[in-house]
Design a protein around this motif. Sequence first.
Motif, PDB file in Angstrom:
ATOM      1  N   ALA A   1       0.993  -1.336   0.227  1.00 47.53           N
ATOM      2  CA  ALA A   1       0.466  -0.031  -0.272  1.00 47.53           C
ATOM      3  C   ALA A   1       0.858   1.100   0.100  1.00 47.53           C
ATOM      4  O   ALA A   1       2.218   1.694   0.862  1.00 47.53           O
ATOM      5  CB  ALA A   1      -0.630   0.072   1.356  1.00 47.53           C
TER       6      ALA A   1
ATOM      7  N   ALA B   1       1.130   6.685   3.758  1.00 51.00           N
ATOM      8  CA  ALA B   1      -0.181   8.092   4.037  1.00 51.00           C
ATOM      9  C   ALA B   1       0.729   9.264   3.758  1.00 51.00           C
ATOM     10  O   ALA B   1       2.184   9.391   3.928  1.00 51.00           O
ATOM     11  CB  ALA B   1      -0.133   7.631   4.997  1.00 51.00           C
TER      12      ALA B   1
ATOM     13  N   PRO C   1      -5.940   1.685   1.311  1.00 50.78           N
ATOM     14  CA  PRO C   1      -5.873   2.144   1.343  1.00 50.78           C
ATOM     15  C   PRO C   1      -5.800   3.585   1.472  1.00 50.78           C
ATOM     16  O   PRO C   1      -5.114   4.094   0.169  1.00 50.78           O
ATOM     17  CB  PRO C   1      -4.422   2.348   0.725  1.00 50.78           C
TER      18      PRO C   1
END
Length: 276
Positions: free
Chosen positions: A7, A10, A113
């Motif tokens: 993923a 962030a 995600p």
Amino acid sequence: MTTVLTAPAAPRTPQARLRWALADGWTVARRDLIHWLRNPAVIAYQLLWPLMMVLMFGYVFGSAMVVAGGGDYREFLMPGLFGQTMMFGVATTLTAVSTNASYGVTDRFRSMPMSPSAVVLGRSLSDLINSALELAILIGCGLAVGWRWNQGPVRALAAVGLLLLLRFALIWVGILVGLMIKPEAAAAAWAPLFPLTMVANTFVSPEQMPGWLGALAAWNPLSATVAACRELFGNPGLGGDSWAAQHPILLAVAWPLVIVAVFLPLSVRRYRRLDR
């Protein structure tokens, strides 16, 4: 050979996280809007409900109604119907949120995600767009039966903005309640909304109610928005000696901001704590 999918990380900066939340939120909103478009029964209901309300209250009940201070009842009625429609949107929001949570759609989103706030943000955007379309239909119905705004387009747009502000605030009430109840209970959400919209200045002035009931109606958040819209549209029905009746525009802004301040963080907190 084995391929490993990872993923994406962030975003770290506040600006990047905001862009991430807005982009993912719009993706969820598009999904909700497409789902709405593929349900012709829902679209037909949203088209016919405003028309039935205008005809029933404007022509059936309206012939027996008297506006405090004088004036045409349909001119008095339409801002009330605009506000009631925004209030009824709570049931639409909580039903959709409860259904998604119960059937695993929300859990699937949470496993992806994506921005943690994207689901609730996307729901608020899609519901606000749906409400704007429903309000446009209702305004068209009002114009067809003789209702008019009499204070110019700028003040009319300000009134529409207050209606959508109320709807935006109530979306967060619907999201919180929808995350707390099952779809079976959500189907009964219309029941408490009717008295909430009736104990207001929606169909009659609070001054025409018994004293204690009129006081409750005057301080109903819906009454503030409806009274502010009547003032901005230039429709009859203004008046009253209470502080709430004398400052409707101020309250029409303050009430939604208070509702958002209370229910938005509670909705986000409830979403993050699902199944814990």
